[in-house]
Design an enzyme around this catalytic site. Sequence first.
Site, PDB file in Angstrom:
ATOM      1  N   HIS A  30       0.856  -1.199   0.000  1.00 19.13           N
ATOM      2  CA  HIS A  30       0.000   0.000   0.000  1.00 19.13           C
ATOM      3  C   HIS A  30       0.891   1.249   0.000  1.00 19.13           C
ATOM      4  CE1 HIS A  30       1.031   0.168   4.250  1.00 19.13           C
ATOM      5  NE2 HIS A  30       0.547  -1.061   4.416  1.00 19.13           N
ATOM      6  N   HIS A  33       3.912   1.344   2.334  1.00 21.95           N
ATOM      7  CA  HIS A  33       5.101   0.631   1.832  1.00 21.95           C
ATOM      8  C   HIS A  33       5.772   1.448   0.734  1.00 21.95           C
ATOM      9  CE1 HIS A  33       2.713  -3.140   3.025  1.00 21.95           C
ATOM     10  NE2 HIS A  33       3.748  -3.110   3.834  1.00 21.95           N
ATOM     11  N   LYS A 144       4.366   3.381  12.252  1.00 22.16           N
ATOM     12  CA  LYS A 144       3.076   2.851  12.692  1.00 22.16           C
ATOM     13  C   LYS A 144       3.306   1.649  13.617  1.00 22.16           C
ATOM     14  CE  LYS A 144      -1.115   0.735  11.591  1.00 22.16           C
ATOM     15  NZ  LYS A 144      -0.648  -0.587  12.006  1.00 22.16           N
TER      16      LYS A 144
END
Length: 272
Positions: A30, A33, A144
């Site tokens: 996504h 990345h 994250k």
Amino acid sequence: MKIIRNILDLNKAIKDFKNFGFVPTMGGIHQGHISLIKKSQKQCKKTIVSIFVNPTQFNDNNDFKKYPRNLKIDIKILKKIKVDFLFIPNVREIYKKKIKNFKLYKNDKILCVNHRKGHFEGVLNIMNRLLNVIKAKYVFLGEKDYQQLFLIKKYLGKKYQFKIINCITVRDKNKVALSTRIKLLNKKNYYKVSLISKYLLKLKRELSINISRYNLSLLIKQNIKKLEDLYKIKIDYLEFRNEKNLNKFNKRGKYRLFIAYYLEKVRLIDNY
Ligand code: PAF
């Protein structure tokens, strides 16, 4: 893009390169990345991406089975953005060598370690195996998964001569942190995640004005109750931690607000 499926071919392909960046993934590529890959491409001569859904880091077999996979689409995206090497080993290839597992120190038994038995031992195990063959100069990891980044740096940073490049969390327009797992959410639950994220971003903003006047443990208790009641989620933890060492935040230095929760059967993590 050269696709490599075993360690022997990998060694051959990368033996002449020194300055390369490594982006480890479990696929489901996504924008998060892609931002790591772009950073690597800017900084390094060559970039290698790995896709491997690592069974040893799943403490729940159902979660492993349900983890979103779509290698065909991933390959298409990675080709398009001109990744140099893609390493996609299978379980037998990557786990054929006997390597001792990591044991976490007592003071690292916090946050997700207390809720996902064996998860980080599995992450360290796979990262140890990958770094053993991919002797990267730089490893690009997203904030994250802040605890993951912290533990990889702590347990593997000295063993291998690589530098971790922290990459800020990429959020979509609704403030949802991009992750492969959000693909498991239906529309209604995705909307809830976006509200929770906005709520916590606002909370952090408000606190930053003058954190010293708040009773943090009371504030945490109240907010756990509020979020659980409002969004029907089950919170594993909501905690303030010092950004540098992940110690409990004592109102000195930089801090992050960490959350992990279940929304129906999907477990989500984030930090602000
Ligand atoms: O963050 C992930 O995708 C995984 O935990 C990692 C670092 C690729 C190890 O399997």
